[in-house]
Every structure is written in structure tokens, then in C-alpha cells.
Design a protein around this motif. Structure first.
Motif, mmCIF file in Angstrom:
data_model
loop_
_atom_site.group_PDB
_atom_site.id
_atom_site.type_symbol
_atom_site.label_atom_id
_atom_site.label_comp_id
_atom_site.label_asym_id
_atom_site.label_seq_id
_atom_site.Cartn_x
_atom_site.Cartn_y
_atom_site.Cartn_z
ATOM 1 N N VAL A 117 56.208 4.555 -36.772
ATOM 2 C CA VAL A 117 54.881 4.977 -37.202
ATOM 3 C C VAL A 117 54.442 6.171 -36.349
ATOM 4 C CG1 VAL A 117 52.479 4.286 -37.492
ATOM 5 C CG2 VAL A 117 54.313 2.623 -37.913
ATOM 6 N N ARG A 118 54.114 7.278 -37.023
ATOM 7 C CA ARG A 118 53.699 8.490 -36.322
ATOM 8 C C ARG A 118 52.175 8.582 -36.272
ATOM 9 N NH1 ARG A 118 58.545 9.185 -33.935
ATOM 10 N NH2 ARG A 118 60.208 9.421 -35.487
ATOM 11 N N SER A 119 51.678 9.433 -35.415
ATOM 12 C CA SER A 119 50.232 9.551 -35.207
ATOM 13 C C SER A 119 49.501 10.067 -36.448
ATOM 14 C CB SER A 119 49.930 10.468 -34.017
ATOM 15 O OG SER A 119 50.415 11.781 -34.264
ATOM 16 N N ASP A 120 50.211 10.773 -37.346
ATOM 17 C CA ASP A 120 49.568 11.280 -38.564
ATOM 18 C C ASP A 120 49.575 10.265 -39.695
ATOM 19 O OD1 ASP A 120 52.228 11.286 -39.243
ATOM 20 O OD2 ASP A 120 52.339 13.422 -39.711
ATOM 21 N N GLY A 121 50.065 9.048 -39.422
ATOM 22 C CA GLY A 121 50.079 7.991 -40.416
ATOM 23 C C GLY A 121 51.367 7.880 -41.204
ATOM 24 N N LYS A 122 52.233 8.878 -41.108
ATOM 25 C CA LYS A 122 53.518 8.802 -41.796
ATOM 26 C C LYS A 122 54.456 7.874 -41.032
ATOM 27 C CE LYS A 122 53.151 13.444 -43.788
ATOM 28 N NZ LYS A 122 53.761 14.796 -43.872
ATOM 29 N N VAL A 123 55.468 7.381 -41.724
ATOM 30 C CA VAL A 123 56.397 6.428 -41.108
ATOM 31 C C VAL A 123 57.827 6.908 -41.313
ATOM 32 C CG1 VAL A 123 57.192 4.036 -41.028
ATOM 33 C CG2 VAL A 123 54.779 4.532 -41.529
ATOM 34 N N GLY A 124 58.563 6.987 -40.227
ATOM 35 C CA GLY A 124 59.948 7.420 -40.292
ATOM 36 C C GLY A 124 60.906 6.272 -40.492
ATOM 37 N N THR A 125 62.024 6.558 -41.143
ATOM 38 C CA THR A 125 63.095 5.571 -41.272
ATOM 39 C C THR A 125 64.144 5.767 -40.178
ATOM 40 O OG1 THR A 125 64.365 6.983 -42.764
ATOM 41 C CG2 THR A 125 62.741 5.506 -43.760
ATOM 42 N N ALA A 126 63.954 6.790 -39.358
ATOM 43 C CA ALA A 126 64.850 7.082 -38.232
ATOM 44 C C ALA A 126 64.034 7.828 -37.180
ATOM 45 C CB ALA A 126 66.050 7.908 -38.685
ATOM 46 N N ASN A 127 64.647 8.022 -36.014
ATOM 47 C CA ASN A 127 63.953 8.675 -34.900
ATOM 48 C C ASN A 127 64.905 9.691 -34.272
ATOM 49 O OD1 ASN A 127 61.707 9.001 -33.132
ATOM 50 N ND2 ASN A 127 62.716 7.718 -31.588
ATOM 51 N N HIS A 128 64.773 10.957 -34.705
ATOM 52 C CA HIS A 128 65.703 12.003 -34.276
ATOM 53 C C HIS A 128 64.998 13.070 -33.446
ATOM 54 C CE1 HIS A 128 68.994 10.585 -36.771
ATOM 55 N NE2 HIS A 128 68.212 10.585 -37.836
ATOM 56 N N TRP A 129 65.807 13.774 -32.638
ATOM 57 C CA TRP A 129 65.353 14.985 -31.958
ATOM 58 C C TRP A 129 66.101 16.158 -32.568
ATOM 59 C CZ3 TRP A 129 61.496 15.690 -28.446
ATOM 60 C CH2 TRP A 129 61.388 17.000 -27.894
ATOM 61 N N LEU A 130 65.385 17.248 -32.851
ATOM 62 C CA LEU A 130 66.003 18.426 -33.447
ATOM 63 C C LEU A 130 66.226 19.528 -32.428
ATOM 64 C CD1 LEU A 130 64.093 18.966 -36.831
ATOM 65 C CD2 LEU A 130 66.371 18.010 -36.491
ATOM 66 N N VAL A 131 67.354 20.213 -32.539
ATOM 67 C CA VAL A 131 67.618 21.446 -31.789
ATOM 68 C C VAL A 131 67.986 22.485 -32.843
ATOM 69 C CG1 VAL A 131 68.946 22.540 -29.966
ATOM 70 C CG2 VAL A 131 68.473 20.085 -29.850
ATOM 71 N N ILE A 132 67.106 23.484 -33.033
ATOM 72 C CA ILE A 132 67.268 24.387 -34.171
ATOM 73 C C ILE A 132 67.031 25.845 -33.762
ATOM 74 C CG2 ILE A 132 66.717 22.727 -35.975
ATOM 75 C CD1 ILE A 132 63.875 23.577 -35.910
ATOM 76 N N PRO A 133 67.672 26.786 -34.447
ATOM 77 C CA PRO A 133 67.442 28.211 -34.188
ATOM 78 C C PRO A 133 66.431 28.785 -35.179
ATOM 79 C CG PRO A 133 69.407 27.980 -35.514
ATOM 80 C CD PRO A 133 68.829 26.585 -35.356
ATOM 81 N N LEU A 134 65.631 29.725 -34.720
ATOM 82 C CA LEU A 134 64.759 30.453 -35.634
ATOM 83 C C LEU A 134 65.517 31.580 -36.338
ATOM 84 C CD1 LEU A 134 61.183 30.884 -34.067
ATOM 85 C CD2 LEU A 134 61.792 29.933 -36.297
ATOM 86 N N VAL A 135 66.654 31.953 -35.785
ATOM 87 C CA VAL A 135 67.421 33.052 -36.356
ATOM 88 C C VAL A 135 68.901 32.809 -36.084
ATOM 89 C CG1 VAL A 135 67.187 34.448 -34.250
ATOM 90 C CG2 VAL A 135 67.625 35.573 -36.457
ATOM 91 N N PHE A 136 69.745 33.306 -36.960
ATOM 92 C CA PHE A 136 71.190 33.078 -36.844
ATOM 93 C C PHE A 136 71.775 33.608 -35.544
ATOM 94 C CE2 PHE A 136 70.525 37.011 -39.277
ATOM 95 C CZ PHE A 136 71.248 37.926 -38.537
ATOM 96 N N CYS A 137 71.105 34.561 -34.880
ATOM 97 C CA CYS A 137 71.595 35.087 -33.601
ATOM 98 C C CYS A 137 71.705 33.991 -32.541
ATOM 99 C CB CYS A 137 70.657 36.175 -33.076
ATOM 100 S SG CYS A 137 70.316 37.494 -34.233
#
Length: 552
Positions: A117-137
């Protein structure tokens, strides 16, 4: 259907029958007082004419126009790409048709799932951390972080094939020939399940890469920021580390704007690191490792708790479809969709090129004229752009689709739309926005499996139901993808990537209702973390943002 059924008329208005098993030349057909012998062999999943049809006659399936015959067809003649071409009816704004087949939900009315359960009221079926790039570089730096963190934190792939490589090296060093190496049986992959996982409540650290963020159109880079914001604010995500070069079109400020547009009260840990400010790669990577580790410490504080089924948002997807998809797996998913809508949940039907031919039915099901007009305009504009590029919706079916009975886009679409069940359409959402209304939502995406699944999850799907007749390994980094087969043959052949078999419907062993309820049971177990779909087990983390240019 029963176990003796050999062919099927899907809708009473149809003038073709579908072979449910291989039918040989001369096979006697007896249907509704009509009797004839097949003039040619018809393989299972393919269609044959119920009547003698003059040239340019309408071909009807699922009660809608799906093609026209290029030449005269004899009764019983096999439909092929040589004698049949894509055709659809024009669609216009008509009266609302909002009555639907509301299913009995008694069996599920008291059910819950265990989610985050998240603070905005939505509920996740999993709990992940993301590591993502804003650009392909920054893709290379994402890979550096993956090498530094994934195995040490206990998130390595469940299986690896290093043992096979070591075995081949030993054979090579022993002087074996190419022929001897090719013929050897390898010992098999190693099971390396993460027994040393450091953060027990974090299901995964997901390292995403892409080829966008700069060099293309501003529309594409802005859409990328919107998609990434959808993932960062997703209920299955606890927080994110974002790498930026600094000078690209997809600026951190745009990403933040998109995040707060989706969640005004956003409070997840978010670390954005800009390489041009840090100077050396080493300084940025060390900062990213520390930020990610402390973020994971926060993410690990979340625990599963009971949540109502109304907090589920299911993405509806298909890939590698066949001639059985529209009469087994897709209708079963459609029944599960209706169940969830009746329980107050949400479903997302996408892949607009695969709704070609059923626009009238879908627009009539929209809750109001404004929603219907939005859907019709998106369909027309998308198809127009595709035709300007030399390839309209008619070109959507793949060689595999055609080989297994989906010879026109309209035939494919009429079956694909069955995933959406019968409920009214509450909203039509354009990519890369989020679906916010409970009920059936239409999301504008291409028919490309991975691009569409990526978009559905970005729009809020916390589980994806993915039907297939030919088999596909597609998964997603943050939302569990449940693979559902249309036929038993592919389920048994590719049981390492498919979770649920709906071939039981074709074989007469189960009704669409029974299969739909079984699918929802499976969804609840997956959403609670009790079962892991095969795509999750295999680490199938497919992620492809849609370039708003033409992709069918």
C-alpha cells in the motif's frame, strides 16, 4: 463446445466456420441443416466458407466484416491470403450501448490480495527499485551499476548458463572437433536462486536501458519522460535512481513535472544524478551506488498487507496470436476482465492496430460521446499516419499469425478485442498517460508486444494478462506478466514460459466462464506474491518505449 466438436461458428451471423482440428479433404460437414464435403484440407485454426460466395462478398466472423474474397469461393473452400483480403466497415458516432453481461462475483466478493500500500492509495503487487537513464548516453553506466549491485544484493537471474559455457571450454581445450562439440548434450543450466538477498522485502532492483532521450523529436523525448514518470510513480515501484548526462532533450525538470502531474503528493525516494556535474564517471557511479543502497534500505521497510481486489489494474495483452486466440484465451481473459470490473477494479485494453474492424462496437460501448469521439479520432489519425508511411493497419498480422489462421488484420482484431470483455468503456487514454478510472480503459499503443506491454505498465497496470497461441517469452521489469495459451499444444511445448492453459476450452473440458474464474484466481495468487509467473522467474524484463512514429 464438447470433446467431439470439429468446427465452430463463432457468431450466428458468420458465413465461415473455424476448424478446431485438422479436417481432411472430403471430410463431411453437417451444420444447421447444411451438408457438404470439404473440397480441400483445412488445418486446425483456419477458416472455410459455409456458403458459395460470389467474388467481393463480405466475409463475416465474430459477427463483423473481416474481409472480402478476391474471387468466387466454393462452399467449404479454405480462406487464404490469396483469395481473401482485409476489409472493415466504416464507423461513426452512434447511440450508446452500455448494457453488459455482468458476471456473478459471489465467489470473489470477499477476496483480497496482499500488496504494498502506497501513500497515494495505490497498491502494488510487487516492490521494486528502478535504476534508469534519462538518455541513451547513460546506458553504459546503467550496466556498470548493474554489475556492481545486482549479484551482490542477491538479485542475480534465477538460472544462468555459465555451466554450459565451461563445459564447452573444457571440450575445446581437450581438442574436440566442431562436429563433436555440436553433438554433445550439455549438462543443463544452474539454479542460482537468490538465497543471499540482502533486502528481503524488495522484490527486485531493475536496471532499464533504452535508445531515446535525445537526437529524436521533442515529442519523443517528452513522451519518454512521461513514460518514465509512469514507472517511477507506479505502485509496484518503491523508488528510483535516475542517471542523466545533463545536456539531452529529456531533462530532469521535464521528468519531475511529469511525475507530479501523475502524483501531486509524490514522496518516494528519488535520486537524479547528472554526469556533467559530477565530472568523472567514478564519482557519479560511487554516488549512485550509495544513493541506491540507502534507497533500498527505505524500500525494505514496506511489507505486504491485505487490499481489496478493486486495487488491481490489469493490462490486457496478446502476442504470437493464432486462430484459437479469439475463441479460447482471449474470451477467457475477457470474462476475468468483466469479473474485475464488476468488483470495482480496472483493466486496460491497448494495441489500437489490433482493434481495427471493431471500432463501431467499441465506440458504442464508450460511456459518453466525448469518449467515443476520442477513440475514433485516435484510431483514424493513427491509421492515417501509418498509411502515409506506406503501411496501414491492414499490414499488422505477422507471418506467424497468418500461418496459424489470422489472415487479415480484422480477423486478428475481432478476436483480440475479446480480451476487453463486455463492460462499458469508461475512458480512452493516449500514450504515455495514466489510466485513473475504475473499469475498462482503452490505451492508445502500437500492436508491438513489448512496446504495448511497456506502455500498459506505464499507464498503471500492476499485473498483465498476456495471451499467446504461438508462444512468446515477453515480460516486464516491474509488473508480473502472466502468459496464457490458446491451445494445449503450445502450453505443453513451451511450459517454461507459459503459466495458464486455455486449450481446455477448445477441447471441451472447460467453459469460458470456468477458465476466466481460474485466471482471476491465478492473478490473486500472483498479486499476493504467492506465485511467480514464468516471465518473472526467467527475469524477462522487456522494456521498449514507443517512438510515436509508426509502429504497428
Amino acid at each position: 463446445m464438447n470433446k467431439l466438436t470439429q468446427y465452430l461458428q463463432i457468431h450466428p451471423a458468420d458465413n465461415v466456420l473455424v476448424a478446431l482440428q485438422d479436417l481432411e479433404e472430403g471430410h463431411n460437414i453437417s451444420f444447421n441443416g447444411i451438408e457438404f464435403k470439404l473440397p480441400n484440407r483445412v488445418k486446425a485454426k483456419h477458416k472455410f466458407s459455409l456458403y458459395d460466395l460470389p467474388q467481393d462478398s463480405e466475409i463475416l466472423m465474430y459477427g463483423v466484416l473481416v474481409g472480402r474474397n478476391k474471387n468466387e469461393l466454393r462452399r467449404g473452400e479454405l480462406l487464404t491470403t490469396l483469395n481473401t483480403e482485409h476489409a472493415t466497415e466504416e464507423f461513426t458516432l452512434k447511440e450508446r450501448k452500455l448494457n453488459w453481461n455482468i458476471p456473478d462475483t459471489d465467489r470473489f466478493s470477499e477476496r483480497t490480495f496482499k500488496g504494498y500500500v502506497r501513500s497515494d492509495g495505490k497498491v502494488g503487487t510487487a516492490n521494486h527499485w528502478l535504476v534508469i537513464p534519462l538518455v541513451f548516453c547513460e546506458n553504459k553506466n546503467i550496466e556498470v551499476l548493474k554489475d556492481a549491485l545486482k549479484e551482490e544484493l542477491g538479485y542475480q537471474a534465477i538460472k544462468n548458463y555459465q555451466a554450459e559455457t565451461r563445459q564447452l571450454i573444457e571440450l575445446y581445450q581437450a581438442g574436440k572437433t566442431i562436429e563433436e562439440i555440436i553433438s554433445v548434450d550439455l549438462d543443463g543450466s544452474e539454479d542460482v536462486r537468490g538465497s543471499k538477498r540482502i533486502f528481503r522485502n524488495v522484490d527486485g532492483v531493475k536496471f532499464l536501458t533504452h535508445s531515446m532521450g535525445c537526437g529524436g523529436t521533442r515529442l519523443d523525448s517528452d513522451s519518454l519522460c512521461g513514460l518514465l514518470a509512469g514507472y517511477i510513480t507506479h505502485p509496484n515501484v518503491a523508488g528510483a535512481t535516475v542517471l542523466s548526462l545533463g545536456c539531452q532533450h529529456a531533462q530532469a525538470s521535464i521528468l519531475k513535472k511529469e511525475i507530479y502531474a501523475r502524483c501531486a503528493t509524490f514522496d518516494k525516494p528519488l535520486y537524479i544524478l547528472e554526469q556533467q556535474k559530477y565530472g568523472t564517471e567514478e564519482r557519479m557511479i560511487q554516488a549512485a551506488i550509495k544513493s541506491t543502497f540507502t534507497g533500498l534500505m527505505q524500500a525494505n521497510q514496506h511489507e505486504r498487507q491485505d487490499a481489496p481486489l478493486s486495487k488491481l489494474t490489469i493490462g490486457l495483452e496478446c502476442g504470437g496470436s493464432d486462430g484459437f486466440s479469439g475463441i479460447s484465451a482471449n474470451p477467457a481473459v475477457g470474462y476475468a476482465s468483466d469479473l474485475l470490473v464488476a468488483l470495482g477494479g480496472s483493466v486496460i485494453l491497448s494495441e489500437f492496430p489490433e482493434l481495427c474492424g471493431v471500432e463501431q462496437e467499441l465506440s458504442d460501448r464508450c460511456v459518453d460521446e466525448q469518449t467515443a469521439l476520442k477513440f475514433m479520432n485516435l484510431m483514424k489519425n493513427y491509421n492515417k499516419r501509418a498509411e502515409e508511411d506506406g503501411s496501414g493497419f491492414y499490414a499488422n498480422p505477422s507471418p506467424g499469425n497468418i500461418r496459424d489462421g489470422l489472415i487479415t488484420d480484422a480477423i486478428k482484431s475481432a478476436g483480440a478485442a475479446k480480451k476487453g470483455g463486455t463492460s462499458p468503456i469508461v475512458d480512452v487514454v493516449d500514450y504515455p498517460n495514466v489510466c485513473t478510472k475504475p473499469g475498462l480503459n482503452l490505451l492508445c499503443t502500437p500492436g508491438n508486444d513489448v512496446e504495448s506491454t511497456t506502455a500498459e505498465v506505464g499507464a498503471g497496470a500492476n499485473v498483465v494478462l498476456f495471451t499467446t497461441g504461438l508462444g512468446t517469452p515477453t515480460g516486464n521489469p516491474v509488473a508480473p506478466v502472466i502468459k496464457i495459451s490458446s491451445n494445449t499444444t503450445i502450453f505443453e511445448k513451451m511450459n517454461d514460459i507459459i503459466d495458464v492453459n486455455c486449450g481446455t476450452i477448445i477441447e471441451g473440458e472447460e467453459s469460458i466462464k470456468e477458465a476466466g474464474e481460474r485466471i482471476l484466481d491465478y492473478v490473486i495468487s500472483v498479486a499476493s506474491g504467492e506465485l511467480q509467473p514464468k516471465a518473472v522467474q526467467l527475469g524477462q524484463d522487456d522494456f521498449i518505449p514507443w517512438r510515436r512514429g509508426i509502429s504497428l
